[in-house]
Design an enzyme around this catalytic site. Structure first.
Site, PDB file in Angstrom:
ATOM      1  N   LYS A   1      19.971 -18.571  -5.043  1.00 35.05           N
ATOM      2  CA  LYS A   1      19.980 -19.114  -6.399  1.00 35.05           C
ATOM      3  C   LYS A   1      20.716 -20.456  -6.468  1.00 35.05           C
ATOM      4  CE  LYS A   1      17.595 -15.879  -8.385  1.00 35.05           C
ATOM      5  NZ  LYS A   1      16.231 -16.167  -8.904  1.00 35.05           N
TER       6      LYS A   1
ATOM      7  N   TYR B   1      21.686 -13.425  -2.358  1.00 33.00           N
ATOM      8  CA  TYR B   1      21.155 -13.786  -3.680  1.00 33.00           C
ATOM      9  C   TYR B   1      21.835 -15.046  -4.222  1.00 33.00           C
ATOM     10  CZ  TYR B   1      19.552 -12.987  -8.509  1.00 33.00           C
ATOM     11  OH  TYR B   1      18.968 -13.102  -9.747  1.00 33.00           O
TER      12      TYR B   1
END
Length: 247
Positions: free
Chosen positions: A159, A155
């Site tokens: 991001k 993640y």
């Protein structure tokens, strides 16, 4: 503020995406509510109905943005319905948390494909029709992509990649009057955090200078600013909405 603008919001059927869709519609935008699968269509149509209840206009499109062809179908359907796209919000995202030594290749790939490649797919198909009138692209990143977070290698990587993608595309399309910015939320009250008990929430709040979690509406307000002419001289920027957590 957004009268006669057309906005596509990926993952617009719940959470932050839903709040953004509603905020845009209340300011006059026609909104395309994207969800990833047929099983999510009911919630997407509820957002469409809510927008209709205050006189707005919206419709729902099922498309898995991690697929290049389905992302194209989303953009094509939006243009067929409303004739143009002025605003694209790349909000669709998933998490599959776990420590790196236990993380499977599939869990890494899935998160990258939805959170990062999904944004690329939508931008790739949306920018050409947006070039005619200019517009605003908003990528939903996260403080995890700015500071890193243990247990979120996939993640955080996705991001962080969105921050770089935001800057690169902002440079490429500035001459076409397409602005590209990102929003990095911190701890926000969503369906996922509603399951946390008060003790956990209080411990989280202690790490935040403002001593509370944020609301989806507070994130939507920043998206509204970036989508509108109020931010007409801002591009390539990442704005944190985190209560000062990583300043």
């Amino acid at each position: 503020m957004l009268t006669e603008k057309v906005a596509v919001v990926t993952g617009g059927n719940r959470g932050i995406g839903k709040a953004i869709a509603l905020a845009f519609a209340k300011q006059g935008a026609k909104v395309v509510i994207n969800c990833s699968a047929e099983k999510s269509l009911e919630t997407a149509n509820k957002v469409v109905d809510e927008i209709a209840s205050f006189g707005g206009e919206a419709f729902a499109v099922v498309a898995d943005v991690s697929s290049f062809s389905e992302a194209k179908n989303l953009i094509d359907a939006s243009i067929k319905k409303f004739g143009k796209i002025d605003i694209l919000v790349n909000n669709a995202g998933i998490t599959k948390d776990g420590l790196l030594l236990r993380m499977s290749e599939e869990d890494f790939d899935d998160v990258i494909n939805v959170n990062l490649k999904g944004a690329f797919n939508c931008i790739r198909h949306a920018v050409r029709p947006m070039m005619k009138f200019g517009g605003s692209i908003i990528n939903m990143t996260s403080v995890s992509g700015l500071s890193g977070n243990a247990g979120q290698v996939n993640y955080s990587s996705a991001k962080a990649g969105l921050v770089g993608m935001t800057k690169a595309t902002a440079r490429e399309f500035a001459k076409k009057k397409i602005r590209v910015n990102a929003i990095a939320p911190g701890f926000i009250e969503t369906d996922m955090t509603h399951g946390l008990n008060d003790e956990v929430k209080n411990e989280i709040a202690k790490t935040i200078p403002l001593k509370r979690m944020g609301s989806v509406e507070e994130v939507a307000n920043v998206a509204l600013f970036l989508a509108s002419d109020l931010s007409s001289y801002i591009t390539g920027e990442t704005i944190r909405v985190d209560g000062g957590m990583i300043m």
